[in-house]
Design an enzyme around this catalytic site. Structure first.
Site, short mmCIF file in Angstrom:
data_model
loop_
_atom_site.label_atom_id
_atom_site.label_comp_id
_atom_site.label_asym_id
_atom_site.label_seq_id
_atom_site.Cartn_x
_atom_site.Cartn_y
_atom_site.Cartn_z
N CYS A 130 54.94 -47.03 -70.10
CA CYS A 130 55.58 -46.70 -68.82
C CYS A 130 56.70 -47.68 -68.44
O CYS A 130 57.78 -47.26 -68.00
CB CYS A 130 54.54 -46.63 -67.71
SG CYS A 130 53.24 -47.85 -67.85
N HIS A 243 56.27 -48.24 -60.71
CA HIS A 243 56.51 -49.55 -61.32
C HIS A 243 57.92 -50.03 -60.93
O HIS A 243 58.86 -49.24 -60.91
CB HIS A 243 56.48 -49.45 -62.86
CG HIS A 243 55.11 -49.27 -63.45
ND1 HIS A 243 53.95 -49.18 -62.70
CD2 HIS A 243 54.72 -49.17 -64.75
CE1 HIS A 243 52.91 -49.04 -63.52
NE2 HIS A 243 53.35 -49.02 -64.76
N1 LIG Z 1 49.05 -44.19 -66.21
C1 LIG Z 1 50.21 -44.52 -66.73
O1 LIG Z 1 51.15 -44.98 -66.04
C2 LIG Z 1 50.47 -44.32 -68.19
C3 LIG Z 1 51.75 -44.46 -68.66
C4 LIG Z 1 52.00 -44.30 -70.00
C5 LIG Z 1 50.95 -43.98 -70.83
N2 LIG Z 1 49.70 -43.83 -70.34
C6 LIG Z 1 48.64 -43.47 -71.28
O2 LIG Z 1 48.18 -42.15 -71.01
C7 LIG Z 1 46.81 -42.04 -71.37
C8 LIG Z 1 46.00 -41.52 -70.18
O3 LIG Z 1 46.14 -42.40 -69.07
P1 LIG Z 1 45.62 -42.01 -67.61
O4 LIG Z 1 46.25 -43.00 -66.71
O5 LIG Z 1 45.80 -40.56 -67.32
O6 LIG Z 1 44.03 -42.30 -67.75
P2 LIG Z 1 42.84 -41.73 -66.85
O7 LIG Z 1 43.31 -41.37 -65.49
O8 LIG Z 1 41.73 -42.72 -66.96
O9 LIG Z 1 42.40 -40.36 -67.59
C9 LIG Z 1 41.89 -40.36 -68.89
C10 LIG Z 1 41.72 -38.93 -69.38
O10 LIG Z 1 41.29 -38.98 -70.72
C11 LIG Z 1 40.09 -38.20 -70.87
N3 LIG Z 1 39.27 -38.79 -71.93
C12 LIG Z 1 38.97 -40.10 -72.10
N4 LIG Z 1 38.18 -40.23 -73.20
C13 LIG Z 1 38.01 -38.99 -73.72
C14 LIG Z 1 37.31 -38.47 -74.85
N5 LIG Z 1 36.61 -39.26 -75.67
N6 LIG Z 1 37.36 -37.14 -75.08
C15 LIG Z 1 38.05 -36.33 -74.25
N7 LIG Z 1 38.73 -36.76 -73.16
C16 LIG Z 1 38.71 -38.08 -72.90
C17 LIG Z 1 39.45 -38.28 -69.51
O11 LIG Z 1 38.54 -37.21 -69.38
P3 LIG Z 1 37.23 -37.32 -68.43
O12 LIG Z 1 37.72 -37.03 -67.04
O13 LIG Z 1 36.37 -36.26 -68.96
O14 LIG Z 1 36.70 -38.69 -68.59
C18 LIG Z 1 40.69 -38.12 -68.61
O15 LIG Z 1 41.08 -36.77 -68.56
C19 LIG Z 1 46.40 -43.45 -71.85
O16 LIG Z 1 46.58 -43.49 -73.25
C20 LIG Z 1 47.41 -44.35 -71.18
O17 LIG Z 1 47.59 -45.54 -71.90
C21 LIG Z 1 49.43 -43.97 -69.03
#
Ligand SMILES: NC(=O)c1ccc[n+]([C@@H]2O[C@H](COP(=O)([O-])OP(=O)(O)OC[C@H]3O[C@@H](n4cnc5c(N)ncnc54)[C@H](OP(=O)(O)O)[C@@H]3O)[C@@H](O)[C@H]2O)c1
EC number: 1.2.1.11
Length: 340
Positions: A130, A243
């Site tokens: 990000c 950010h």
């Molecule tokens: N947030 C940011 O600013 C940002 C920016 C760039 C990249 N990212 C990347 O994007 C990704 C997601 O981030 P997020 O912020 O959306 O996280 P989050 O809010 O914690 O959501 C995680 C998601 O992944 C699912 N998940 C986790 N483990 C799983 C598994 N074993 N099988 C199936 N589904 C699974 C969760 O499902 P459940 O609800 O069922 O647990 C939920 O839908 C990460 O790789 C993060 O590094 C995030």
């Protein structure tokens, strides 16, 4: 005919934002599947005016689907992205797992759209971190004009960058400060985040930098130019979404602040808000829900040769993740898949 799209991690911060953005930008979707872990099987999520029910990623068959937008973290991505790619469904991944693989393009469409053609080696495209995404959108047009030698960046990163648990921790801890009997010790973060700042994101590397800082260095080189030197200090701040970055840039050639402002005004994905008066700049709460990366405080840095300072703010769940991923899907559609 449109696309058959899969959103993987649809119950998370980024996944939900992907669904909003696909609907807002009227991406040509014929059919959409929303996946998460078995824990949230049957959870409802919104897609425009529709309500969709999540399915289990573990049992999903990617055959016949066109594009899978992954937002589940590296561990789950490692298991399921290769399955999607092998089934012919192109993966656009938000985790850091594939970003540094030379056979996988790392794309910010405003900067290196031509890299999209490299997707075919592994059927996977990576989305940057990000903090990198918003910074390179601003750096690229300036680099094209005056060639950047070195960048010194300090970030002020919101808690939503650490997923749902990051948001909950700031919310619960903030309330608990006013209710001392309801102590909420740090769990997701390494120190108290409410009314505090933490100069540590991701794990420590051997040289004392953190992985988040290393990512900004490696990704800027891969997306824009390997010759650009970057040094970063990444800090978590008690902001829910958005950010901010203080960026100091040293160029090969002189670049006047007025010309830099004009270049950025014309650049894709950028909105310049830069008045030298009270409130004449953008803060993170104002960028939430927006597509643009906002640039303010553009000014010469006279302490180095050919130096410039600027302030860069963007919605980390949008340009930092979901928007950039959807833009990559649009690019892939336009340049390669040609449906819709
Ligand atoms: N947030 C940011 O600013 C940002 C920016 C760039 C990249 N990212 C990347 O994007 C990704 C997601 O981030 P997020 O912020 O959306 O996280 P989050 O809010 O914690 O959501 C995680 C998601 O992944 C699912 N998940 C986790 N483990 C799983 C598994 N074993 N099988 C199936 N589904 C699974 C969760 O499902 P459940 O609800 O069922 O647990 C939920 O839908 C990460 O790789 C993060 O590094 C995030």
């Amino acid at each position: 005919m449109g696309y058959r799209i899969v959103v993987v991690g649809a119950t998370g911060n980024v996944g939900r934002e992907m669904l909003n953005i696909l609907a807002e930008r009227q991406f040509p979707v014929d059919e959409i599947a929303v996946l998460a872990s078995r824990r949230s099987l049957g959870t409802e999520v919104s897609f425009g005016d529709k309500t969709l029910t999540t399915q289990d990623l573990d049992t999903f068959d990617f055959t016949g689907w066109d594009i899978a937008l992954f937002a589940v973290g590296s561990e789950a991505t490692k298991i399921y992205a290769p399955k999607s790619a092998a089934a012919g469904c192109v993966v656009i991944d938000n985790s850091s797992l594939y970003r540094y693989d030379p056979d996988i393009p790392l794309i910010v469409p405003e900067c290196n759209p031509e890299a999209v053609h490299g997707y075919s080696k592994k059927n996977i495209i990576a989305n940057p971190n990000c903090s990198t995404a918003q910074m390179v959108v601003a750096l690229k047009p300036l680099h094209d004009r005056a060639k950047i030698k070195r960048v010194v960046v300090s970030t002020y990163q919101s808690v939503s960058g650490a997923g749902k648990e990051g948001i909950d921790e700031l919310w619960d801890q903030t309330k608990s400060i006013y209710n001392p009997t309801d102590d909420k010790p740090a769990k997701k973060f390494t120190k108290q985040i409410a009314f505090n700042v933490i100069p540590h994101i991701d794990v420590f590397m051997e040289d004392g930098t953190t992985k988040e800082e290393w990512k900004m260095v490696a990704e800027t080189k891969k997306i824009i130019d390997t010759s650009i030197k970057v040094t970063a200090t990444c800090v978590r701040v008690p902001v829910f979404v958005g950010h901010s970055e203080a960026v100091n840039i040293e160029f090969e050639d002189f670049l006047d602040e007025d010309e830099a402002r004009d270049i950025l005004r014309e650049a894709p994905g950028i909105m310049v808000i830069d008045k030298r008066e009270d409130g004449g700049y953008v803060s993170p709460v104002e960028c939430v829900g927006d597509f643009a990366t906002f640039i303010s405080r553009i000014r010469q840095d006279s302490t180095v040769e050919n130096g410039l300072n600027l302030w860069c703010v963007s919605d980390n769940l949008r340009k930092g993740a979901a928007l950039n991923a959807v833009q990559i899907a649009e690019l892939l559609g336009r340049e390669v898949l040609k449906k819709g």
